[in-house]
Scaffold this motif. Structure first.
Motif, PDB file in Angstrom:
ATOM      1  N   ASP A 182       0.890  -1.335  -0.068  1.00 46.67           N
ATOM      2  CA  ASP A 182       0.036  -0.065   0.094  1.00 46.67           C
ATOM      3  C   ASP A 182       0.912   1.166   0.056  1.00 46.67           C
ATOM      4  OD1 ASP A 182      -2.368  -1.310  -0.105  1.00 46.67           O
ATOM      5  OD2 ASP A 182      -2.542  -1.626   2.158  1.00 46.67           O
ATOM      6  N   ARG A 183       1.900   1.233   0.811  1.00 47.26           N
ATOM      7  CA  ARG A 183       2.794   2.283   0.755  1.00 47.26           C
ATOM      8  C   ARG A 183       4.063   2.401  -0.087  1.00 47.26           C
ATOM      9  NH1 ARG A 183       4.104   3.023   7.091  1.00 47.26           N
ATOM     10  NH2 ARG A 183       5.028   5.090   6.305  1.00 47.26           N
ATOM     11  N   TYR A 184       4.718   1.164  -0.252  1.00 50.29           N
ATOM     12  CA  TYR A 184       6.038   1.194  -1.099  1.00 50.29           C
ATOM     13  C   TYR A 184       5.980  -0.077  -1.912  1.00 50.29           C
ATOM     14  CZ  TYR A 184       7.501   5.072   1.599  1.00 50.29           C
ATOM     15  OH  TYR A 184       7.742   6.197   2.152  1.00 50.29           O
ATOM     16  N   ALA A 185       6.838  -0.358  -2.647  1.00 48.14           N
ATOM     17  CA  ALA A 185       7.019  -1.472  -3.472  1.00 48.14           C
ATOM     18  C   ALA A 185       8.403  -2.313  -2.790  1.00 48.14           C
ATOM     19  CB  ALA A 185       7.544  -1.188  -4.917  1.00 48.14           C
ATOM     20  N   TYR A 186       8.938  -3.420  -2.918  1.00 43.58           N
ATOM     21  CA  TYR A 186       9.819  -3.899  -2.089  1.00 43.58           C
ATOM     22  C   TYR A 186      10.513  -4.943  -3.106  1.00 43.58           C
ATOM     23  CZ  TYR A 186       7.492  -2.215   1.901  1.00 43.58           C
ATOM     24  OH  TYR A 186       6.685  -1.245   2.654  1.00 43.58           O
ATOM     25  N   TRP A 187      11.907  -4.906  -2.980  1.00 37.12           N
ATOM     26  CA  TRP A 187      12.651  -6.005  -3.820  1.00 37.12           C
ATOM     27  C   TRP A 187      13.484  -7.059  -2.853  1.00 37.12           C
ATOM     28  CZ3 TRP A 187      17.211  -4.374  -7.307  1.00 37.12           C
ATOM     29  CH2 TRP A 187      17.742  -5.640  -8.042  1.00 37.12           C
ATOM     30  N   ILE A 188      13.445  -7.908  -3.030  1.00 31.80           N
ATOM     31  CA  ILE A 188      14.026  -9.054  -1.897  1.00 31.80           C
ATOM     32  C   ILE A 188      14.771  -9.986  -2.898  1.00 31.80           C
ATOM     33  CG2 ILE A 188      12.303 -10.651  -1.455  1.00 31.80           C
ATOM     34  CD1 ILE A 188      13.454 -10.821   1.463  1.00 31.80           C
ATOM     35  N   GLU A 189      16.274 -10.412  -2.592  1.00 32.83           N
ATOM     36  CA  GLU A 189      16.996 -11.115  -3.404  1.00 32.83           C
ATOM     37  C   GLU A 189      18.138 -11.906  -2.707  1.00 32.83           C
ATOM     38  OE1 GLU A 189      18.155 -10.667  -7.771  1.00 32.83           O
ATOM     39  OE2 GLU A 189      19.791  -9.732  -6.675  1.00 32.83           O
ATOM     40  N   ILE A 190      18.140 -13.153  -2.845  1.00 34.06           N
ATOM     41  CA  ILE A 190      19.532 -13.942  -2.316  1.00 34.06           C
ATOM     42  C   ILE A 190      20.013 -14.410  -3.603  1.00 34.06           C
ATOM     43  CG2 ILE A 190      18.305 -14.355  -0.041  1.00 34.06           C
ATOM     44  CD1 ILE A 190      17.735 -17.303  -0.588  1.00 34.06           C
ATOM     45  N   ALA A 191      21.460 -14.891  -3.066  1.00 37.27           N
ATOM     46  CA  ALA A 191      22.207 -15.669  -4.199  1.00 37.27           C
ATOM     47  C   ALA A 191      21.949 -17.117  -3.432  1.00 37.27           C
ATOM     48  CB  ALA A 191      23.247 -15.147  -4.544  1.00 37.27           C
ATOM     49  N   LYS A 192      21.378 -18.123  -4.138  1.00 40.66           N
ATOM     50  CA  LYS A 192      21.591 -19.498  -3.412  1.00 40.66           C
ATOM     51  C   LYS A 192      22.249 -20.525  -4.337  1.00 40.66           C
ATOM     52  CE  LYS A 192      18.416 -22.824  -1.156  1.00 40.66           C
ATOM     53  NZ  LYS A 192      17.277 -23.450  -0.622  1.00 40.66           N
ATOM     54  N   PRO A 193      23.342 -20.640  -4.306  1.00 39.64           N
ATOM     55  CA  PRO A 193      24.153 -21.559  -5.068  1.00 39.64           C
ATOM     56  C   PRO A 193      23.409 -23.338  -5.065  1.00 39.64           C
ATOM     57  CG  PRO A 193      25.377 -21.561  -2.954  1.00 39.64           C
ATOM     58  CD  PRO A 193      24.139 -20.570  -2.973  1.00 39.64           C
ATOM     59  N   ARG A 194      23.741 -24.126  -6.157  1.00 41.52           N
ATOM     60  CA  ARG A 194      23.015 -25.385  -6.061  1.00 41.52           C
ATOM     61  C   ARG A 194      23.418 -26.235  -4.950  1.00 41.52           C
ATOM     62  NH1 ARG A 194      23.716 -28.612 -11.463  1.00 41.52           N
ATOM     63  NH2 ARG A 194      23.583 -26.598 -12.228  1.00 41.52           N
ATOM     64  N   GLN A 195      24.822 -25.876  -4.449  1.00 37.68           N
ATOM     65  CA  GLN A 195      25.073 -26.558  -3.183  1.00 37.68           C
ATOM     66  C   GLN A 195      25.735 -25.538  -2.229  1.00 37.68           C
ATOM     67  OE1 GLN A 195      28.284 -28.957  -4.954  1.00 37.68           O
ATOM     68  NE2 GLN A 195      26.979 -30.656  -5.555  1.00 37.68           N
ATOM     69  N   GLY A 196      25.498 -25.803  -0.986  1.00 39.15           N
ATOM     70  CA  GLY A 196      25.692 -25.087   0.080  1.00 39.15           C
ATOM     71  C   GLY A 196      24.490 -24.127   0.265  1.00 39.15           C
ATOM     72  N   PHE A 197      24.676 -22.949   1.270  1.00 39.23           N
ATOM     73  CA  PHE A 197      23.579 -22.130   1.576  1.00 39.23           C
ATOM     74  C   PHE A 197      23.871 -20.862   1.068  1.00 39.23           C
ATOM     75  CE2 PHE A 197      26.467 -22.420   5.249  1.00 39.23           C
ATOM     76  CZ  PHE A 197      26.672 -21.129   5.367  1.00 39.23           C
TER      77      PHE A 197
END
Length: 200
Positions: free
Chosen positions: A161-176
């Motif tokens: 309602d107030r703002y837009a948001y962008w969330i992102e992570i880099a998740k490799p195929r192996q590991g976290f």
């Protein structure tokens, strides 16, 4: 003594469960406000309090393996373009890097609540997902073309309602995942960012 205080603040951000009593006053500096207003808010914020010489960009580091960055920018997120008001903030972004504990969507959202308080946190939680990536076709193509970064990037754009948001992570195929970001942006900049993410 000063070093101990800094370590304690960094632990609140990185290592311990978030304590939301750190910043309970009304948020008064967000995208759409002037650079001076936002800089003053950053300076007074008990978690963001910048070092000498820092104004709209704050860097905190517990060790080389754990880092936190907060940045307010007059530019729209994504590919830089001309135009806009150079005295008005359009994006505020939190970046986390943690080789020890990793970075998750939940952790990024909790950092949003810690920095901005309940009102923005609730706006994010109620926000509608307008774009999520990657899809299965993108993952297959990334694997076929040996493009691990394209496969690793996972994110969402949300419209609140107030703002837009962008969330992102880099998740490799192996590991976290060890790095991620969450940004608050003006709703008027959402279409530009969505188009760029869909076509990158």
């Amino acid at each position: 003594m000063k070093d101990e205080a800094l370590k304690m603040k960094l632990k609140l951000i990185f290592l311990l469960p978030f304590t939301f009593c750190l910043f309970t006053s009304r948020v008064n500096a967000l995208p759409g406000q002037t650079t001076d207003q936002v800089a003053a808010w950053i300076k007074a914020h008990p978690t963001l309090r910048p070092s000498s010489g820092e104004t709209l960009l704050v860097r905190k580091s517990d060790t080389a393996a754990v880092r936190f960055i907060f940045q307010a920018s007059v530019l729209a997120p994504g590919i830089a373009t001309t135009g806009g008001d150079p005295g008005v903030i359009r994006t505020e972004q939190i970046d986390l890097f943690d080789l020890i504990n990793g970075v998750t969507f939940d952790r990024l959202v909790e950092s949003l609540r810690t920095i901005y308080g309940l009102g923005i946190y609730q706006d994010y939680q109620r926000a509608r997902v307008v774009y999520a990536y990657p899809n299965e076709a993108t993952v297959r193509e990334a694997r076929n073309t040996a493009a691990p970064l394209e496969e690793a990037l996972q994110g969402e754009l949300r419209l609140g309602d107030r703002y837009a948001y962008w969330i992102e992570i880099a998740k490799p195929r192996q590991g976290f995942p060890i790095t991620g970001k969450i940004a608050i942006l003006l709703k008027s900049d959402l279409d530009k960012l969505e188009s760029e993410l869909r076509n990158r």
